[in-house]
Design a protein around this motif. Structure first.
Motif, PDB file in Angstrom:
ATOM      1  N   UNK A  38       0.785  -1.245   0.000  1.00 52.20           N
ATOM      2  CA  UNK A  38       0.000   0.000   0.000  1.00 52.20           C
ATOM      3  C   UNK A  38       0.814   1.291   0.000  1.00 52.20           C
ATOM      4  N   UNK A  39       2.018   1.262   0.543  1.00 53.63           N
ATOM      5  CA  UNK A  39       2.794   2.503   0.638  1.00 53.63           C
ATOM      6  C   UNK A  39       4.047   2.463  -0.241  1.00 53.63           C
ATOM      7  N   UNK A  40       4.059   1.563  -1.194  1.00 59.20           N
ATOM      8  CA  UNK A  40       5.254   1.363  -2.011  1.00 59.20           C
ATOM      9  C   UNK A  40       5.686   2.637  -2.726  1.00 59.20           C
ATOM     10  N   UNK A  41       4.749   3.345  -3.328  1.00 62.95           N
ATOM     11  CA  UNK A  41       5.134   4.537  -4.084  1.00 62.95           C
ATOM     12  C   UNK A  41       5.608   5.653  -3.173  1.00 62.95           C
ATOM     13  N   UNK A  42       4.993   5.805  -2.007  1.00 64.71           N
ATOM     14  CA  UNK A  42       5.424   6.847  -1.075  1.00 64.71           C
ATOM     15  C   UNK A  42       6.828   6.556  -0.548  1.00 64.71           C
TER      16      UNK A  42
END
Length: 290
Positions: A254-258
């Motif tokens: 869920x937070x891979x791009x951030x």
């Protein structure tokens, strides 16, 4: 082997110790074996003379451990702790996650709370004067050998959202002094009647060592600081980067791009390719409002 020449119950090292101090991690499945591979390579690149010890449970097959052998790690086959059936039931994955749910991030499917207590077997490694335990979902970004001189029990605060968490420790990195007596006392306290440790080893260690010594947050920089508290982030000062909650090897978490710069860094250490100059990496910008 211990100083007495006997192998302690529940732990079987692959060979003799090569140093007075050791970095220790825990591998309980193939996913954490990947994490430990990146961690071990990162430690090797700091030119430390300390051993790297990998505690591994029966949930890891031999092929998953081969990269760790190639990196010169000392493996230690580790049994689960001899705990009561009632304790094991209370600390099963579903019960822990239902009773004390994680609300700030997501634990992956391979997270098994009971396995976490195997960290305590570090205190059986009495052939070492001091150990620095580091979770397998972490990287060491510069030489941290000076922290072997820190007292037991030293840990960094669990800071990743606000400074209000400075009073809580995070057990992903800690300094300890192996001792058979301490280990036996731990087992008794751990499995006391109706004892429940909502964050498993972390809650237990905080209670067992109520006067714990503080390590700087840079010795256990939690990845959520990247977007929650970017003013604390300084690549040049970080000793240990800890990927709490979602893991960098997971696909599309869920937070891979951030967390993309941190994910890319982990993959560089895992493969040993395209390793950047850590101190010159760009720090994060101000947080974006959700």
């Amino acid at each position: 082997m211990t100083q007495s020449g006997l192998v302690p119950d529940g732990i079987t090292p692959s060979g003799p110790a090569g140093s007075h101090n050791a970095f220790v991690t825990l591998v309980t499945n193939a996913d954490y074996a990947m994490g430990a591979t990146a961690l071990a390579r990162s430690i090797r690149l700091t030119n430390t003379l300390a051993d790297i010890v990998v505690l591994h449970t029966g949930g890891v097959n031999a092929s998953a451990l081969e990269p760790l052998i190639a990196l010169g790690c000392r493996l230690a086959a580790t049994d689960l702790l001899p705990l009561s059936d009632a304790f094991n039931e209370r600390h099963g994955r579903k019960n822990v996650h239902d009773t004390a749910p994680f609300t700030k991030g997501r634990k992956p499917d391979f997270h098994s709370p009971l396995d976490n207590f195997c960290k305590l077997r570090l205190w059986q490694l009495t052939e070492y004067d001091r150990c620095i335990f580091i979770d397998a979902d972490a990287l060491v970004l510069k030489n941290i050998d000076r922290f072997f001189a820190y007292p037991e029990f030293s840990a960094a605060p669990n800071v990743y959202e606000s400074l209000a968490d400075f009073h809580r420790l995070n057990s992903g990195v800690f300094v300890a002094q192996p001792s058979r007596r301490t280990f036996e006392t731990m087992l008794t306290r751990l499995d006391a009647p109706d004892a429940f440790w909502p964050r498993t080893d972390q809650t237990f260690l905080e209670k067992f060592f109520p006067d714990w010594h503080g390590l700087p947050v840079t010795m256990n920089m939690l990845q959520y600081v990247w977007f929650n508290m970017p003013e604390l982030w300084d690549w040049a000062s970080i000793g240990v980067l800890h990927y709490q909650y979602e893991k960098p090897w997971e696909k599309d978490h869920p937070k891979e791009q951030r967390l993309r710069p941190l994910v890319n860094l982990w993959h560089a250490f895992f493969t040993g390719e395209n390793l950047p100059d850590i101190a010159n990496l760009p720090n994060p910008g101000p947080p974006n409002p959700d």
